[in-house]
Structures are given as C-alpha cells and as structure tokens.
Design a protein around this motif. Structure first.
Motif, short mmCIF file in Angstrom:
data_model
loop_
_atom_site.label_atom_id
_atom_site.label_comp_id
_atom_site.label_asym_id
_atom_site.label_seq_id
_atom_site.Cartn_x
_atom_site.Cartn_y
_atom_site.Cartn_z
N LEU A 11 0.83 -1.20 0.00
CA LEU A 11 0.00 0.00 0.00
C LEU A 11 0.87 1.26 0.00
N VAL A 12 1.87 1.28 0.85
CA VAL A 12 2.76 2.45 0.93
C VAL A 12 3.49 2.66 -0.39
N GLN A 13 3.96 1.58 -1.00
CA GLN A 13 4.67 1.70 -2.28
C GLN A 13 3.74 2.23 -3.38
N GLU A 14 2.51 1.78 -3.38
CA GLU A 14 1.55 2.28 -4.38
C GLU A 14 1.25 3.76 -4.16
N VAL A 15 1.09 4.15 -2.91
CA VAL A 15 0.84 5.57 -2.62
C VAL A 15 2.04 6.41 -3.03
N LYS A 16 3.26 5.93 -2.76
CA LYS A 16 4.46 6.65 -3.18
C LYS A 16 4.51 6.80 -4.70
N GLU A 17 4.12 5.74 -5.40
CA GLU A 17 4.12 5.81 -6.86
C GLU A 17 3.10 6.83 -7.36
N VAL A 18 1.94 6.87 -6.75
CA VAL A 18 0.93 7.87 -7.13
C VAL A 18 1.46 9.28 -6.90
N ILE A 19 2.09 9.49 -5.76
CA ILE A 19 2.64 10.82 -5.44
C ILE A 19 3.73 11.20 -6.45
N ARG A 20 4.60 10.25 -6.79
CA ARG A 20 5.65 10.52 -7.78
C ARG A 20 5.06 10.90 -9.13
N VAL A 21 4.05 10.17 -9.56
CA VAL A 21 3.43 10.46 -10.86
C VAL A 21 2.85 11.86 -10.85
N ILE A 22 2.18 12.21 -9.79
CA ILE A 22 1.56 13.54 -9.71
C ILE A 22 2.62 14.64 -9.64
N GLN A 23 3.67 14.42 -8.86
CA GLN A 23 4.71 15.44 -8.71
C GLN A 23 5.46 15.71 -10.00
N PHE A 24 5.76 14.69 -10.76
CA PHE A 24 6.60 14.86 -11.95
C PHE A 24 5.81 15.09 -13.23
N SER A 25 4.53 15.20 -13.11
CA SER A 25 3.72 15.45 -14.29
C SER A 25 3.45 16.94 -14.43
N LYS A 26 3.35 17.38 -15.66
CA LYS A 26 3.05 18.78 -15.92
C LYS A 26 1.54 19.00 -16.08
N GLU A 27 0.79 17.90 -16.09
CA GLU A 27 -0.66 17.99 -16.24
C GLU A 27 -1.33 18.08 -14.86
N ARG A 28 -2.62 18.31 -14.88
CA ARG A 28 -3.39 18.27 -13.64
C ARG A 28 -3.28 16.88 -13.03
N TRP A 29 -3.46 16.80 -11.71
CA TRP A 29 -3.26 15.53 -11.01
C TRP A 29 -4.16 14.42 -11.55
N TYR A 30 -5.40 14.72 -11.83
CA TYR A 30 -6.32 13.67 -12.29
C TYR A 30 -5.97 13.22 -13.72
N LYS A 31 -5.47 14.14 -14.52
CA LYS A 31 -5.05 13.75 -15.87
C LYS A 31 -3.76 12.93 -15.82
N SER A 32 -2.86 13.33 -14.95
CA SER A 32 -1.61 12.57 -14.84
C SER A 32 -1.87 11.16 -14.31
N LEU A 33 -2.80 11.03 -13.37
CA LEU A 33 -3.15 9.69 -12.89
C LEU A 33 -3.77 8.86 -14.01
N LYS A 34 -4.67 9.45 -14.73
CA LYS A 34 -5.35 8.73 -15.81
C LYS A 34 -4.36 8.32 -16.91
N ASN A 35 -3.50 9.25 -17.30
CA ASN A 35 -2.61 8.98 -18.43
C ASN A 35 -1.36 8.21 -18.06
N LEU A 38 -2.81 4.91 -14.24
CA LEU A 38 -3.84 3.87 -14.34
C LEU A 38 -3.54 2.92 -15.49
N SER A 39 -3.20 1.73 -15.11
CA SER A 39 -3.02 0.64 -16.07
C SER A 39 -3.69 -0.59 -15.45
N MET A 40 -3.79 -1.62 -16.23
CA MET A 40 -4.47 -2.80 -15.72
C MET A 40 -3.82 -3.33 -14.44
N TRP A 41 -2.49 -3.35 -14.41
CA TRP A 41 -1.81 -3.95 -13.25
C TRP A 41 -1.92 -3.07 -12.02
N ASN A 42 -1.93 -1.77 -12.17
CA ASN A 42 -2.12 -0.89 -11.01
C ASN A 42 -3.54 -1.02 -10.47
#
Length: 115
Positions: A11-35, A38-42
């Motif tokens: 759980l902690v590793q998944e949350v860290k990955e979500v935070i990393r994706v949001i921090q390093f993306s130039k898009e809005r947080w919801y777009k960065s999560l979607k693009n 979010l994949s089948m394995w996540n």
C-alpha cells in the motif's frame, strides 16, 4: 501479522508511486493519474489491496464475535442448574440463555459476511 505488514508495505509503495506520478507530471493531477498511472496492473494492485484489508477486518470481526460467544457460553456452563429454583434465578438464567443465542446469531451473521 507478517501478511498485514507485507500488505501495508505494498500500500505504501503504491501511494508513493501515485505521489511521484503527480509530482513529476506537468498535467493536472487527475489527468496525470489517468494517463500515466492507471493501467491494468495498477488497478489489479488496488483491488487486491482493498480486498485484502477487507479480509483482515472481517477476520478481526469474526474473532471478536467468537470471543464474545465463548464468554457467554462459559457463563452458561458455570451455572449450577440446581440453584435455578426460584422465579428470579430462572429469569436470570433465561436472560443468560437469550444473550448467548443472540451472540451466536451475531457470530453467524459476521461469519457469513466473511465468506
């Protein structure tokens, strides 16, 4: 305990990955999560985490309700039936029996949800 710790680690590793994706993306947080996230394995990971925590909580509820039934049964088993000869004692005994069966019903309901 080890399984819960391993589950919490995931759980902690998944949350860290979500935070990393949001921090390093130039898009809005919801777009960065979607693009980017979010994949089948996540999605499988998150479903697995939620189901596993549900199992843990359900097991704890079954354990507690079983302990309550055991306490009620011990109270009934310790009653000397020869001493239940007055109306007052009979009423108390019937109350204990009623409490026991209500506890058993609660335990069965909890266990059914667990399955």
């Amino acid at each position: 305990i080890i399984w819960i710790l391993a589950l919490t680690y995931i759980l902690v590793q998944e949350v860290k990955e979500v935070i990393r994706v949001i921090q390093f993306s130039k898009e809005r947080w919801y777009k960065s999560l979607k693009n980017d996230y979010l994949s089948m394995w996540n999605i499988v990971d998150w479903i697995s985490i939620f189901v596993a925590y549900f199992v843990v909580v359900s097991w704890i509820r079954v354990y507690i309700s079983t302990a309550v039934v055991n306490e009620d049964f011990q109270r009934i088993a310790s009653i000397n039936l020869a001493s239940v000869n007055t109306t007052e004692a009979r009423g108390a005994y019937e109350g204990d029996i009623t409490t026991f069966f209500e506890s058993v019903e609660g335990m069965v309901d909890t266990e059914q949800l667990y399955r």
